[in-house]
Design a protein around this motif. Structure first.
Motif, PDB file in Angstrom:
ATOM      1  N   TYR A 224      -0.398  -1.969  -1.126  1.00  0.00           N
ATOM      2  CA  TYR A 224      -1.297  -0.934  -1.642  1.00  0.00           C
ATOM      3  C   TYR A 224      -2.748  -1.195  -1.243  1.00  0.00           C
ATOM      4  O   TYR A 224      -3.467  -0.290  -0.819  1.00  0.00           O
TER       5      TYR A 224
ATOM      6  N   LEU B  51      -7.394  -0.550 -12.210  1.00  0.00           N
ATOM      7  CA  LEU B  51      -7.662  -0.945 -10.828  1.00  0.00           C
ATOM      8  C   LEU B  51      -9.049  -1.556 -10.632  1.00  0.00           C
ATOM      9  O   LEU B  51      -9.448  -1.876  -9.511  1.00  0.00           O
TER      10      LEU B  51
ATOM     11  N   ARG C  62     -10.984   6.497 -10.797  1.00  0.00           N
ATOM     12  CA  ARG C  62      -9.598   6.146 -11.119  1.00  0.00           C
ATOM     13  C   ARG C  62      -9.583   5.273 -12.367  1.00  0.00           C
ATOM     14  O   ARG C  62     -10.634   4.882 -12.880  1.00  0.00           O
TER      15      ARG C  62
ATOM     16  N   VAL D 259      -4.727   1.786   0.689  1.00  0.00           N
ATOM     17  CA  VAL D 259      -5.756   2.538  -0.039  1.00  0.00           C
ATOM     18  C   VAL D 259      -7.113   2.433   0.666  1.00  0.00           C
ATOM     19  O   VAL D 259      -7.867   3.404   0.759  1.00  0.00           O
TER      20      VAL D 259
ATOM     21  N   ALA E 155      -5.121  10.018  -6.315  1.00  0.00           N
ATOM     22  CA  ALA E 155      -4.117   9.363  -5.478  1.00  0.00           C
ATOM     23  C   ALA E 155      -2.906   8.893  -6.293  1.00  0.00           C
ATOM     24  O   ALA E 155      -2.699   7.699  -6.476  1.00  0.00           O
ATOM     25  N   PRO E 156      -2.109   9.830  -6.786  1.00  0.00           N
ATOM     26  CA  PRO E 156      -0.973   9.429  -7.631  1.00  0.00           C
ATOM     27  C   PRO E 156       0.160   8.786  -6.830  1.00  0.00           C
ATOM     28  O   PRO E 156       0.375   9.114  -5.662  1.00  0.00           O
ATOM     29  N   SER E 157       0.847   7.867  -7.460  1.00  0.00           N
ATOM     30  CA  SER E 157       2.074   7.306  -6.887  1.00  0.00           C
ATOM     31  C   SER E 157       3.241   8.095  -7.467  1.00  0.00           C
ATOM     32  O   SER E 157       3.329   8.252  -8.686  1.00  0.00           O
TER      33      SER E 157
ATOM     34  N   ARG F   5     -11.202  11.960  -4.609  1.00  0.00           N
ATOM     35  CA  ARG F   5      -9.755  12.066  -4.408  1.00  0.00           C
ATOM     36  C   ARG F   5      -9.011  11.670  -5.665  1.00  0.00           C
ATOM     37  O   ARG F   5      -9.524  10.983  -6.540  1.00  0.00           O
TER      38      ARG F   5
ATOM     39  N   GLU G  42       0.545   8.463  -2.910  1.00  0.00           N
ATOM     40  CA  GLU G  42       0.612   7.038  -2.574  1.00  0.00           C
ATOM     41  C   GLU G  42       2.039   6.521  -2.716  1.00  0.00           C
ATOM     42  O   GLU G  42       2.403   5.864  -3.695  1.00  0.00           O
TER      43      GLU G  42
HETATM   44  N1  GLU Z   1      -1.757   5.126  -6.579  1.00  0.00           N
HETATM   45  C1  GLU Z   1      -2.471   4.412  -7.604  1.00  0.00           C
HETATM   46  C2  GLU Z   1      -1.836   4.687  -8.943  1.00  0.00           C
HETATM   47  O1  GLU Z   1      -1.189   5.712  -9.114  1.00  0.00           O
HETATM   48  C3  GLU Z   1      -3.925   4.801  -7.704  1.00  0.00           C
HETATM   49  C4  GLU Z   1      -4.690   4.217  -6.600  1.00  0.00           C
HETATM   50  C5  GLU Z   1      -6.155   4.539  -6.591  1.00  0.00           C
HETATM   51  O2  GLU Z   1      -6.593   5.509  -7.220  1.00  0.00           O
HETATM   52  O3  GLU Z   1      -6.853   3.809  -5.893  1.00  0.00           O
HETATM   53  O4  GLU Z   1      -1.988   3.877  -9.830  1.00  0.00           O
END
Ligand code: GLU
Ligand code: ZN
Length: 294
Positions: free
Chosen positions: A177, A199, A195, A181, A11-13, A9, A45
């Motif tokens: 978050y 993180l 990612r 997540v 998962a952009p904010s 996946r 996200e």
């Molecule tokens: N939404 C997060 C971000 O844009 C990424 C979260 C993830 O990939 O777990 O930094």
């Protein structure tokens, strides 16, 4: 052997447009999924609604399409999933792993002598779910959480000493978050998370939550961060510019280079470029150094 059940996946904010740094995660997670003949899902996200910009989700999806990054299935939005997060929270409460915390920042600072990132456990025994204005914290155990990152290698963290009981639902009633997540990765049956390395140190918190909720732990592959010329992570605030939808090829090749991949010659068409990138994709050659790209 290709793993038919691979699900990855991105998962952009939607707090800003995709920039070079976020595009690295988009491309690497896409290539890893496609190289495994797996699915590649996109999740918006937007759990932290206050930080999100209206219309940014559409802009991000447009950029992904312009780059040939076509996702599988429906795009899901965290802002529409509050009931699912509530359900997970109820499970944690039932297991006595969650408690309400009314500490203010000021109080915590006074208690820990100065500002300490480790929560001292002040409200650990509270069950006063009826008072106004509390955050919900998760009780961490005393075990060291370990995982093997595919790029950064063996990682471990002693949550009790290094993090303390952390917030899973904020005082303003938004889910954190970390909880969102974990619930989403589990519900979407994500088998591997690819990612940015920003993180990396959230991962043990997420693995612990997976354990509390009885979820499987996916594999993890964190990507080196692109740095600006003063050595800071690229982000909107450090002036990272939005990706130019009109010229994806140059950006794709630059990111393949950043990721240590073999590069095709320039004569390839757009589709051939992706075919080349997928068949030559080798996550083993991603080097773990942070790299300066601008
Ligand atoms: N939404 C997060 C971000 O844009 C990424 C979260 C993830 O990939 O777990 O930094
Ligand atoms: Zn408290």
């Amino acid at each position: 052997m290709p793993n038919k059940s691979y699900i990855g996946r991105f998962a952009p904010s939607p707090t800003g447009p995709l920039h070079y740094g976020t595009m690295i995660a988009a491309i690497a997670s896409f290539l890893q999924a496609r190289a495994h003949q797996g699915q590649w899902l996109v999740r918006i996200e937007d759990v932290d609604t206050a930080r999100c910009i209206t219309g940014m989700d559409t802009k991000i999806l447009k950029t992904l399409n312009a780059f040939g990054l076509h996702w599988d299935g429906e795009v899901i939005y965290q802002s529409r999933r509050t009931d699912v997060y509530e359900h997970a929270l109820a499970q944690l409460k039932q297991k006595q792993l969650a408690y309400p915390c009314t500490c203010s920042r000021k109080q915590l600072a006074a208690e820990t002598g100065n500002w300490s990132p480790v929560y001292p456990g002040t409200c650990r025994n509270s069950s006063d779910w009826h008072s106004d204005g509390y955050a919900v914290r998760l009780k961490v155990g005393d075990d060291i959480i370990r995982f093997a990152d595919k790029v950064y290698g063996e990682q471990h963290q002693h949550l009790a000493e290094e993090v303390g009981d952390y917030i899973i639902k904020r005082r303003d009633a938004l889910f954190a978050y970390q909880l969102a997540v974990v619930v989403d990765d589990a519900e979407q049956n994500i088998t591997e998370v690819v990612r940015g390395a920003d993180l990396l140190d959230s991962t043990t918190r997420q693995i612990y939550l997976q354990q509390c909720l009885g979820y499987a732990t996916p594999d993890y592959l964190h990507l080196p961060l692109a740095l600006d010329d003063s050595g800071n992570k690229l982000s909107k605030s450090s002036g990272a510019t939005a990706i130019d939808n009109a010229n994806p090829q140059t950006t794709i090749i630059s990111i393949l280079k950043f990721l240590g991949q073999t590069l095709p010659d320039d004569s390839l068409t757009f589709d051939e470029l992706w075919q080349y990138a997928i068949t030559h994709w080798q996550p083993e050659t991603i080097s773990l150094q942070n790299k300066q790209v601008f």
